[in-house]
Design an enzyme around this catalytic site. Structure first.
Site, short mmCIF file in Angstrom:
data_model
loop_
_atom_site.label_atom_id
_atom_site.label_comp_id
_atom_site.label_asym_id
_atom_site.label_seq_id
_atom_site.Cartn_x
_atom_site.Cartn_y
_atom_site.Cartn_z
N SER A 1 0.85 -1.19 0.00
CA SER A 1 0.00 0.00 0.00
C SER A 1 0.88 1.23 0.00
O SER A 1 2.11 1.14 -0.02
CB SER A 1 -0.89 0.03 1.25
OG SER A 1 -0.08 0.05 2.42
N THR B 1 -0.89 1.17 -6.61
CA THR B 1 -1.14 0.47 -5.36
C THR B 1 -2.45 1.03 -4.80
O THR B 1 -3.24 1.60 -5.55
CB THR B 1 0.05 0.63 -4.38
OG1 THR B 1 -0.15 -0.21 -3.24
CG2 THR B 1 0.28 2.07 -3.96
N TYR B 2 -2.68 0.88 -3.51
CA TYR B 2 -3.89 1.44 -2.91
C TYR B 2 -3.50 2.28 -1.69
O TYR B 2 -2.45 2.07 -1.08
CB TYR B 2 -4.89 0.35 -2.52
CG TYR B 2 -4.37 -0.65 -1.51
CD1 TYR B 2 -4.58 -0.46 -0.15
CD2 TYR B 2 -3.67 -1.77 -1.93
CE1 TYR B 2 -4.10 -1.37 0.78
CE2 TYR B 2 -3.19 -2.69 -1.01
CZ TYR B 2 -3.40 -2.48 0.34
OH TYR B 2 -2.92 -3.37 1.25
N ALA C 1 5.75 -2.31 -3.28
CA ALA C 1 5.93 -0.93 -3.75
C ALA C 1 7.19 -0.30 -3.17
O ALA C 1 7.78 0.59 -3.78
CB ALA C 1 4.70 -0.09 -3.39
#
Length: 126
Positions: A25, A57-58, A75
């Site tokens: 994330s 990503t989130y 990430a």
């Protein structure tokens, strides 16, 4: 027809943490999430200004007012602490909706505090 338009961006944020062993994330200071309208768990695109990496990503919420911008999980392999990044979110809308839509653009200082906001990008000149 639906268009994908820039919904929000955080411009030139400084990466404060890179946590390889955390769930994937990007943790973003809660004040920045609120200012942009980016929701927790919303897909975001990350563009690293320092090294040119681009990935998605989130978003998850970091402590409000902390200045935290932390890339987590896989990430974390794309950035280093101190890199400048752009965080962007997009929205799908009809052509009619797009005619009046304005994105939330948030510009930050070196400590990821909001320096100013806007709803348009100045015309680029030669």
């Amino acid at each position: 027809m639906h268009l994908s338009l820039l919904k929000a961006k955080i411009h030139r944020a400084t990466v404060t943490h890179s946590e390889l062993n955390y769930e994937g994330s990007i943790a973003i200071d809660g004040l920045l999430l609120e200012a942009t309208g980016i929701r927790e768990f919303e897909q975001v695109h990350i563009w690293d200004v320092t090294n040119g990496a681009r990935f998605s990503t989130y978003a998850i919420r970091a402590e409000q007012g902390s200045g935290i911008i932390s890339l987590n999980g896989g990430a974390a392999r794309h950035v280093q602490v101190g890199d400048l990044i752009i965080v962007a979110a997009f929205a799908s809308m009809s052509e009619d909706q797009a005619k009046t839509f304005k994105p939330n653009l948030v510009y930050v200082d070196a400590h990821n505090a909001i320096s100013h906001t806007n709803h348009s990008i100045p015309t680029q000149a030669a």
